[in-house]
Scaffold this motif. Structure first.
Motif, mmCIF file in Angstrom:
data_model
loop_
_atom_site.group_PDB
_atom_site.id
_atom_site.type_symbol
_atom_site.label_atom_id
_atom_site.label_comp_id
_atom_site.label_asym_id
_atom_site.label_seq_id
_atom_site.Cartn_x
_atom_site.Cartn_y
_atom_site.Cartn_z
ATOM 1 N N THR A 197 0.827 -1.204 0.000
ATOM 2 C CA THR A 197 0.000 0.000 0.000
ATOM 3 C C THR A 197 0.862 1.255 0.000
ATOM 4 O OG1 THR A 197 -1.716 -1.188 1.210
ATOM 5 C CG2 THR A 197 -1.849 1.192 1.229
ATOM 6 N N GLY A 198 1.988 1.214 0.714
ATOM 7 C CA GLY A 198 2.868 2.372 0.769
ATOM 8 C C GLY A 198 3.670 2.600 -0.498
ATOM 9 N N ILE A 199 4.033 1.523 -1.179
ATOM 10 C CA ILE A 199 4.814 1.647 -2.411
ATOM 11 C C ILE A 199 3.964 2.204 -3.543
ATOM 12 C CG2 ILE A 199 5.953 0.327 -4.234
ATOM 13 C CD1 ILE A 199 7.030 -1.522 -2.044
ATOM 14 N N PHE A 200 2.757 1.704 -3.663
ATOM 15 C CA PHE A 200 1.872 2.122 -4.753
ATOM 16 C C PHE A 200 1.006 3.274 -4.269
ATOM 17 C CE2 PHE A 200 2.743 -2.415 -5.505
ATOM 18 C CZ PHE A 200 3.442 -2.272 -6.679
ATOM 19 N N ARG A 201 1.441 4.480 -4.599
ATOM 20 C CA ARG A 201 0.746 5.683 -4.146
ATOM 21 C C ARG A 201 -0.546 5.905 -4.900
ATOM 22 N NH1 ARG A 201 4.756 10.584 -4.358
ATOM 23 N NH2 ARG A 201 2.971 11.106 -5.603
ATOM 24 N N MET A 202 -1.472 6.540 -4.210
ATOM 25 C CA MET A 202 -2.727 6.933 -4.855
ATOM 26 C C MET A 202 -2.468 8.116 -5.788
ATOM 27 S SD MET A 202 -5.520 6.802 -1.786
ATOM 28 C CE MET A 202 -6.860 7.269 -2.856
ATOM 29 N N ASP A 203 -3.313 8.258 -6.783
ATOM 30 C CA ASP A 203 -3.283 9.439 -7.636
ATOM 31 C C ASP A 203 -3.853 10.622 -6.846
ATOM 32 O OD1 ASP A 203 -2.436 7.765 -9.675
ATOM 33 O OD2 ASP A 203 -4.442 7.540 -10.532
ATOM 34 N N PRO A 204 -3.433 11.846 -7.164
ATOM 35 C CA PRO A 204 -4.082 13.005 -6.539
ATOM 36 C C PRO A 204 -5.578 12.952 -6.844
ATOM 37 C CG PRO A 204 -2.100 13.668 -7.691
ATOM 38 C CD PRO A 204 -2.357 12.224 -8.055
ATOM 39 N N THR A 261 -4.371 5.502 -12.485
ATOM 40 C CA THR A 261 -3.185 4.783 -12.927
ATOM 41 C C THR A 261 -3.176 3.376 -12.332
ATOM 42 O OG1 THR A 261 -1.851 5.517 -11.057
ATOM 43 C CG2 THR A 261 -1.843 6.928 -13.024
ATOM 44 N N LEU A 262 -2.334 2.528 -12.889
ATOM 45 C CA LEU A 262 -2.167 1.177 -12.363
ATOM 46 C C LEU A 262 -1.704 1.233 -10.908
ATOM 47 C CD1 LEU A 262 -2.037 -1.901 -12.676
ATOM 48 C CD2 LEU A 262 0.287 -1.612 -13.575
ATOM 49 N N TRP A 263 -0.812 2.180 -10.585
ATOM 50 C CA TRP A 263 -0.310 2.299 -9.213
ATOM 51 C C TRP A 263 -1.440 2.592 -8.241
ATOM 52 C CZ3 TRP A 263 5.036 2.751 -7.497
ATOM 53 C CH2 TRP A 263 5.929 2.309 -8.474
ATOM 54 N N HIS A 264 -2.361 3.450 -8.634
ATOM 55 C CA HIS A 264 -3.505 3.790 -7.794
ATOM 56 C C HIS A 264 -4.376 2.548 -7.575
ATOM 57 C CE1 HIS A 264 -6.640 6.596 -6.249
ATOM 58 N NE2 HIS A 264 -7.439 5.626 -6.655
ATOM 59 N N LYS A 265 -4.613 1.798 -8.635
ATOM 60 C CA LYS A 265 -5.435 0.588 -8.527
ATOM 61 C C LYS A 265 -4.774 -0.454 -7.633
ATOM 62 C CE LYS A 265 -7.509 1.375 -13.019
ATOM 63 N NZ LYS A 265 -7.565 0.980 -14.430
ATOM 64 N N LEU A 266 -3.445 -0.587 -7.722
ATOM 65 C CA LEU A 266 -2.726 -1.526 -6.861
ATOM 66 C C LEU A 266 -2.793 -1.081 -5.400
ATOM 67 C CD1 LEU A 266 0.371 -2.289 -9.103
ATOM 68 C CD2 LEU A 266 -1.488 -3.859 -8.523
ATOM 69 N N HIS A 267 -2.720 0.220 -5.158
ATOM 70 C CA HIS A 267 -2.865 0.754 -3.809
ATOM 71 C C HIS A 267 -4.241 0.400 -3.247
ATOM 72 C CE1 HIS A 267 -2.501 3.698 -0.494
ATOM 73 N NE2 HIS A 267 -3.804 3.849 -0.703
ATOM 74 N N ASP A 268 -5.272 0.612 -4.042
ATOM 75 C CA ASP A 268 -6.632 0.293 -3.604
ATOM 76 C C ASP A 268 -6.787 -1.190 -3.296
ATOM 77 O OD1 ASP A 268 -7.459 2.901 -3.736
ATOM 78 O OD2 ASP A 268 -8.629 2.661 -5.578
ATOM 79 N N ASP A 269 -6.242 -2.040 -4.142
ATOM 80 C CA ASP A 269 -6.346 -3.488 -3.920
ATOM 81 C C ASP A 269 -5.672 -3.897 -2.617
ATOM 82 O OD1 ASP A 269 -7.726 -3.702 -6.293
ATOM 83 O OD2 ASP A 269 -6.003 -4.447 -7.436
#
Length: 121
Positions: free
Chosen positions: A22-29, A46-54
């Motif tokens: 969760t910390g590595i994959f930051r949410m989008d603004p 972004t993919l990073w935001h989706k990975l954070h949510d998951d």
């Protein structure tokens, strides 16, 4: 190593990995956060935001689940009562977090921490 100790170590690693994820994959603004970001959600994430949510969903689901499991594996009535009370509180605050998130409430972060702090202790 006893069965309880092994499962406890595995649970700690599981939670640690999800929190790191969760910390590595930051949410989008999003929705005026951080300050200066336009109001509302972006048209796509972004993919990073989706990975954070998951990863976040996994953490919010497994914290109360771990407390329920602890109620059945820890010895003594006191641990059972404490674990079930914690599980109930975690389910309630996870639900409240989802509701405040959907309403864009200014208390969303407070509710999130009310879930995470006792859940991670």
């Amino acid at each position: 190593m006893s069965r309880y100790k092994a499962s406890n170590v595995e649970n700690r690693w599981f939670m640690a990995l999800h929190n790191i994820h969760t910390g590595i994959f930051r949410m989008d603004p999003i929705d005026s956060y951080p300050p200066g970001t336009p109001q509302g959600d972006p048209s796509s994430f972004t993919l990073w935001h989706k990975l954070h949510d998951d990863a976040g969903e996994a953490v919010f689901f497994t914290l109360p689940l771990a407390a329920v499991i602890a109620a059945f594996v820890l010895p003594g009535v006191a641990w059972t009562v404490i674990s079930l009370a914690l599980a109930a509180g975690l389910f309630i605050t996870a639900d409240a977090f989802g509701q405040t998130w959907d309403r864009d409430s200014p208390r969303t972060g407070l509710i999130q921490r009310a879930n995470l702090v006792p859940g991670l202790l």
